[in-house]
Scaffold this active site. Sequence first.
Site, mmCIF file in Angstrom:
data_model
loop_
_atom_site.group_PDB
_atom_site.id
_atom_site.type_symbol
_atom_site.label_atom_id
_atom_site.label_comp_id
_atom_site.label_asym_id
_atom_site.label_seq_id
_atom_site.Cartn_x
_atom_site.Cartn_y
_atom_site.Cartn_z
ATOM 1 N N GLY A 85 0.879 -1.079 -0.018
ATOM 2 C CA GLY A 85 -0.055 0.026 -0.056
ATOM 3 C C GLY A 85 1.020 1.211 -0.138
ATOM 4 O O GLY A 85 1.948 1.196 0.466
ATOM 5 N N GLN A 109 3.401 9.892 0.911
ATOM 6 C CA GLN A 109 4.794 9.247 0.877
ATOM 7 C C GLN A 109 5.654 9.282 -0.180
ATOM 8 O O GLN A 109 6.813 8.766 -0.253
ATOM 9 C CB GLN A 109 4.333 7.582 1.104
ATOM 10 C CG GLN A 109 3.864 7.388 2.595
ATOM 11 C CD GLN A 109 3.573 5.722 2.529
ATOM 12 O OE1 GLN A 109 2.749 5.090 2.125
ATOM 13 N NE2 GLN A 109 4.572 5.179 3.134
ATOM 14 N N CYS A 159 6.256 -0.352 7.551
ATOM 15 C CA CYS A 159 5.930 0.947 6.862
ATOM 16 C C CYS A 159 7.060 1.386 5.849
ATOM 17 O O CYS A 159 8.278 1.605 6.250
ATOM 18 C CB CYS A 159 5.625 2.139 7.839
ATOM 19 S SG CYS A 159 5.097 3.558 7.126
ATOM 20 N N LEU A 160 6.918 1.809 4.585
ATOM 21 C CA LEU A 160 7.628 2.121 3.620
ATOM 22 C C LEU A 160 8.563 3.629 4.117
ATOM 23 O O LEU A 160 9.827 3.684 3.745
ATOM 24 C CB LEU A 160 7.365 2.088 2.470
ATOM 25 C CG LEU A 160 6.793 0.895 1.582
ATOM 26 C CD1 LEU A 160 6.281 1.230 0.387
ATOM 27 C CD2 LEU A 160 7.864 -0.115 1.543
ATOM 28 N N HIS A 176 -3.985 1.572 7.454
ATOM 29 C CA HIS A 176 -2.533 2.225 7.584
ATOM 30 C C HIS A 176 -2.544 3.305 6.687
ATOM 31 O O HIS A 176 -1.662 4.333 6.950
ATOM 32 C CB HIS A 176 -1.740 1.024 7.250
ATOM 33 C CG HIS A 176 -0.232 1.302 7.337
ATOM 34 N ND1 HIS A 176 0.632 0.779 8.403
ATOM 35 C CD2 HIS A 176 0.440 2.115 6.798
ATOM 36 C CE1 HIS A 176 2.013 1.477 8.103
ATOM 37 N NE2 HIS A 176 1.717 2.293 7.057
ATOM 38 N N GLU A 177 -2.925 3.165 5.377
ATOM 39 C CA GLU A 177 -2.817 4.112 4.338
ATOM 40 C C GLU A 177 -3.420 5.221 4.798
ATOM 41 O O GLU A 177 -3.163 6.548 4.515
ATOM 42 C CB GLU A 177 -2.892 3.832 3.098
ATOM 43 C CG GLU A 177 -2.183 2.230 2.633
ATOM 44 C CD GLU A 177 -0.635 2.676 2.792
ATOM 45 O OE1 GLU A 177 -0.379 3.555 3.008
ATOM 46 O OE2 GLU A 177 0.002 1.688 3.210
ATOM 47 N N HIS A 222 -1.972 7.678 6.720
ATOM 48 C CA HIS A 222 -0.853 8.537 6.376
ATOM 49 C C HIS A 222 -1.571 9.762 5.763
ATOM 50 O O HIS A 222 -1.070 10.897 5.897
ATOM 51 C CB HIS A 222 -0.122 7.904 5.051
ATOM 52 C CG HIS A 222 0.902 6.927 5.520
ATOM 53 N ND1 HIS A 222 2.003 7.400 6.249
ATOM 54 C CD2 HIS A 222 0.906 5.815 5.413
ATOM 55 C CE1 HIS A 222 3.043 6.368 6.557
ATOM 56 N NE2 HIS A 222 2.212 5.051 6.037
HETATM 57 ZN ZN ZN Z 1 3.073 3.415 5.826
#
Ligand code: ZN
Length: 169
Positions: A44, A49, A92-93, A134-135, A138
């Site tokens: 995701g 991000q 998380c990226l 999660h997204e 963000h």
């Molecule tokens: Zn994340």
Amino acid sequence: MSRIRVFPDPVLTTPTEKVTAVDGEVKKLIKEMFRVMYEAEGVGLAANQIGEPVRLLVVDTSLKEGVEPVKLVLINPEITHREGSVKSKEGCLSFPGLTVELKRARKVTVKGLNEEGEEVELTLEGFPAVVLQHELDHLMGRTFLDHLPAWRRRLALERYRKLLKEQSP
Ligand code: ZN
């Protein structure tokens, strides 16, 4: 070419702006988000991000084994219903190397626009529901650390700083 923004980049802690028109620019951004997400082997990605402060997220769980395959684009998403609770171990990226355990709703209903600009409403359960939450965090300028009590948050941040040090050349 976009790069993934890494915490504490302020774009990750600032709520994003609503998308006002699903135009060519937005479609280009969606393509770029999928490209960056696949390259990073993520499931995701939220637009901020990669430094674009707009309410847009992409999800694709189909490359991960043992979970329900869900691929979607959501513009201006909003959760309208949450149900149940599930423990979730997340990476998380934007926090390379860090994993955190937290609680999420097990099932969520979300509405928003798809990449054609049409209104959609869908209900997700299990892993895809967790990714979506999660997204969405963000997009609100929150990260998974915001779900932790202060002491666990502090420990996670310490762990993360060490990881960053190890990763920097
Ligand atoms: Zn994340």
